[in-house]
Every structure is written in C-alpha cells, then in structure tokens.
Design a protein around this motif. Structure first.
Motif, mmCIF file in Angstrom:
data_model
loop_
_atom_site.group_PDB
_atom_site.id
_atom_site.type_symbol
_atom_site.label_atom_id
_atom_site.label_comp_id
_atom_site.label_asym_id
_atom_site.label_seq_id
_atom_site.Cartn_x
_atom_site.Cartn_y
_atom_site.Cartn_z
ATOM 1 N N TYR A 184 27.698 21.930 40.793
ATOM 2 C CA TYR A 184 28.700 21.226 41.610
ATOM 3 C C TYR A 184 28.720 21.662 43.081
ATOM 4 N N GLY A 185 27.972 22.674 43.430
ATOM 5 C CA GLY A 185 27.942 23.115 44.818
ATOM 6 C C GLY A 185 29.118 23.983 45.222
ATOM 7 N N ARG A 186 29.943 24.350 44.289
ATOM 8 C CA ARG A 186 31.091 25.233 44.525
ATOM 9 C C ARG A 186 31.604 25.703 43.173
ATOM 10 N N LEU A 187 32.536 26.648 43.200
ATOM 11 C CA LEU A 187 33.204 27.053 41.967
ATOM 12 C C LEU A 187 34.253 26.019 41.569
ATOM 13 N N GLY A 188 34.643 26.065 40.308
ATOM 14 C CA GLY A 188 35.829 25.326 39.907
ATOM 15 C C GLY A 188 37.049 26.004 40.501
ATOM 16 N N ARG A 189 38.216 25.376 40.336
ATOM 17 C CA ARG A 189 39.427 25.907 40.967
ATOM 18 C C ARG A 189 40.537 26.074 39.933
ATOM 19 N N SER A 190 41.405 27.009 40.214
ATOM 20 C CA SER A 190 42.486 27.356 39.299
ATOM 21 C C SER A 190 43.785 26.667 39.744
ATOM 22 N N LEU A 191 44.888 27.047 39.105
ATOM 23 C CA LEU A 191 46.208 26.563 39.526
ATOM 24 C C LEU A 191 46.869 27.555 40.485
ATOM 25 N N GLY A 192 46.055 28.425 41.049
ATOM 26 C CA GLY A 192 46.540 29.423 42.004
ATOM 27 C C GLY A 192 46.126 30.834 41.636
ATOM 28 N N CYS A 193 45.522 30.991 40.461
ATOM 29 C CA CYS A 193 45.121 32.315 39.985
ATOM 30 C C CYS A 193 43.780 32.742 40.564
ATOM 31 N N PRO A 194 43.601 34.047 40.820
ATOM 32 C CA PRO A 194 42.268 34.560 41.168
ATOM 33 C C PRO A 194 41.435 34.683 39.885
ATOM 34 N N ALA A 195 40.806 33.575 39.492
ATOM 35 C CA ALA A 195 40.077 33.517 38.222
ATOM 36 C C ALA A 195 38.708 34.179 38.348
ATOM 37 N N LEU A 196 38.287 34.849 37.266
ATOM 38 C CA LEU A 196 37.089 35.678 37.251
ATOM 39 C C LEU A 196 36.012 35.108 36.336
ATOM 40 N N PRO A 197 34.761 35.560 36.509
ATOM 41 C CA PRO A 197 33.700 35.159 35.576
ATOM 42 C C PRO A 197 34.016 35.663 34.164
ATOM 43 N N MET A 198 33.710 34.846 33.174
ATOM 44 C CA MET A 198 34.024 35.198 31.792
ATOM 45 C C MET A 198 33.304 36.460 31.338
ATOM 46 N N ASP A 199 32.090 36.685 31.851
ATOM 47 C CA ASP A 199 31.320 37.844 31.388
ATOM 48 C C ASP A 199 31.738 39.151 32.052
ATOM 49 N N GLN A 200 32.702 39.100 32.989
ATOM 50 C CA GLN A 200 33.158 40.317 33.660
ATOM 51 C C GLN A 200 34.667 40.526 33.588
ATOM 52 N N LYS A 201 35.400 39.516 33.162
ATOM 53 C CA LYS A 201 36.860 39.575 33.258
ATOM 54 C C LYS A 201 37.460 40.710 32.435
ATOM 55 N N ASP A 202 36.898 40.981 31.232
ATOM 56 C CA ASP A 202 37.461 42.057 30.416
ATOM 57 C C ASP A 202 37.301 43.410 31.086
ATOM 58 N N GLU A 203 36.122 43.671 31.630
ATOM 59 C CA GLU A 203 35.871 44.952 32.290
ATOM 60 C C GLU A 203 36.740 45.123 33.534
ATOM 61 N N ILE A 204 36.879 44.045 34.299
ATOM 62 C CA ILE A 204 37.670 44.128 35.530
ATOM 63 C C ILE A 204 39.145 44.330 35.210
ATOM 64 N N ILE A 205 39.668 43.552 34.278
ATOM 65 C CA ILE A 205 41.078 43.682 33.897
ATOM 66 C C ILE A 205 41.352 45.076 33.339
ATOM 67 N N GLU A 206 40.443 45.570 32.521
ATOM 68 C CA GLU A 206 40.592 46.917 31.962
ATOM 69 C C GLU A 206 40.640 47.967 33.067
ATOM 70 N N ALA A 207 39.823 47.773 34.089
ATOM 71 C CA ALA A 207 39.739 48.767 35.170
ATOM 72 C C ALA A 207 40.978 48.757 36.060
#
Length: 277
Positions: free
Chosen positions: A219-242
């Motif tokens: 799509y030439g860009r990322l998708g967009r959230s409803l205002g949240c700083p959304a993360l890649p699925m393969d990194q979100k658990d590690e980042i949230i844990e940290a």
C-alpha cells in the motif's frame, strides 16, 4: 555537631572538585575566547591593568554546558543518529524523562525511554526503545499513527474522544491487559490539553497486522489505528514486556503549538547533576 559540620564541608569540597574536573574544558574554552584589554599607560608611568580581569562563566552557564555535553555523549554512545533519531527530538525526550524522574513518576527498576517521531513517515522505523543505563537501543521498529492524523505522514493530532487521531506528548506506561487486539499496554497521558484523555480513549500500545514491511510494499504506507501507537505483531510482546510498569514514552510530531511543563531544562539539569554527584 562540629564533626558533622567538618564532614559536610569535606563532602561539599569533594563534590566541587568532581564538578570542576567535568567542566574544566568548558571553562578553559570560554576563558580563551574572552578578549583581554591591553595595559593602559597612566600618569607617572604607572601601568593600569584596566579590563584585565577575565569574566569566568556563571554557575548556570557551567551547568548548561555540562548538561548539553552529557546529552551529546549519551546520544553518541547510543548511536541513534545513524538510525534516524534526530538530536533535537532526543533532547526533548531526555528533558522530559529527567523531569518525570525528578517528580518520582517513573519506575526505579527500568531506565527505559521510548521515543516515537511522527515527523517521519510511517514507512520508516520511527520508534526507539532506549536503555539509558546500558546505553543500548533495545528496539527500533515501525509504529502506526491514528487514521485521521494523516496518510503516510502524521500532520493532525488531537486529545478528543473519537477523533481517531494520535496524541503528542509524554506518557507513563501502566499495566498490561488482554483486549480486542490481544496483549496490550495502557498509557497514561501527562500533557494537559494534548494527551490526558488517552486512558478514556483507550489509546494503548498493541500489535496490528497492518504494521509490517509487507503492508508497506502493498500500500505504500502503514495501516492506521484509532489513535494508538500500534506495533508490529512479531515484536509487540517483547516491547510491551520491556516497557510496561512505569517507563517514559514520548510522542513527537510536527505541531509547533505543542508545549509541556516537562520540558523544564532547569529541572532536567539539576536531576542529571544530582545523579552524577
């Protein structure tokens, strides 16, 4: 009482010597840059050394020089310039971090600072999780902005409910929960008028399928959230844990009207000086 007074004076002297060693290069540079007036011949062939007294820099100037040098050193040690984190954004984030630390609003167990720069396009990795104690970058990755903040570039921001926009400013991370996006992290907005409705708006850190290199290629860009700083699925658990449980998050963006009480440089300088005393 006399012994305590002597001990206190000795401690103050030791601290003064440590500060002097750190700021000596700046004193020397300022001294060398100060022009000295030449001698003036007066009556009776007496030389008057008018203007010969060089003005030493004030304590405030020395503190500012020390503060700036420490931030530049940390910026260099983290090696984030090569990753696209600009110094002016880093400086703001660090100033806020030190203010929050001074206020006791951050966890003592984690010296982590998360910086998001929404002045960069969504196609660039614009989130950094910095370990300030180890002087390492723990994560550097993609992050989405709000649907109504813009397409590839985020240009509009809001604190209003149902605005579907990102909110700039300083946050402190809270606890985790399992929501419609799976594992998520609550964020407490601290900047009045800019992000204090984050909890009420359910602006949280979570993972999303639309935050990926594959989505960018399609799509030439990322998708967009409803205002949240959304993360890649393969990194979100590690980042949230940290970063969960009382760490600092700073969302920077192209809003010239943004201001924050946490950008108090005097508080930041004093906090940094106290930590190194």
């Amino acid at each position: 009482m006399e012994n305590q007074s002597v001990v206190r004076r000795q401690r103050l002297k030791r601290r003064a010597r440590r500060v002097a060693r750190r700021v000596l290069p700046f004193v020397a540079a300022l001294f060398m840059a100060t022009p000295l007036a030449g001698p003036v011949m007066g009556s009776g062939n007496k030389v008057k050394a008018q203007g010969m007294e060089a003005k030493l820099p004030s304590a405030k100037n020395l503190q500012t020089a020390f503060f700036n040098q420490r931030l530049h050193d940390l910026y260099r040690d983290l090696n984030v310039e090569s990753q696209g984190l600009r110094y002016n954004v880093f400086e703001k984030a660090m100033t806020g971090y030190l203010n929050l630390q001074h206020n006791g609003q951050l966890s003592d167990d984690k010296q982590l600072l998360t910086v998001v720069d929404f002045e960069l396009p969504s196609t660039e990795k614009r989130l950094w999780v910095l370990d300030l104690e180890a002087k390492q970058v723990k994560f550097h990755t993609l992050v989405a902005h709000g649907h109504n903040s813009g397409e590839n570039m985020a240009t509009n921001f809001s604190n209003e409910n149902e605005s579907n926009m990102s909110s700039l400013g300083f946050y402190v991370t809270e606890g985790e929960y399992i929501g419609k996006h799976g594992r998520s992290l609550k964020l407490q907005g601290l900047d009045e008028g800019y992000n204090t409705n984050a909890l009420a708006r359910s602006v949280v850190m979570h993972g999303a399928d639309y935050v990926s290199e594959d989505f960018i290629r399609q799509y030439g860009r990322l998708g967009r959230s409803l205002g949240c700083p959304a993360l890649p699925m393969d990194q979100k658990d590690e980042i949230i844990e940290a970063v969960n449980g009382g760490t600092c998050l700073f969302l920077n963006g192209p809003d010239q009207s943004y201001s924050s009480k946490y950008l108090n440089e005097d508080v930041a300088m004093n906090t940094l000086l106290s930590a190194n005393s």
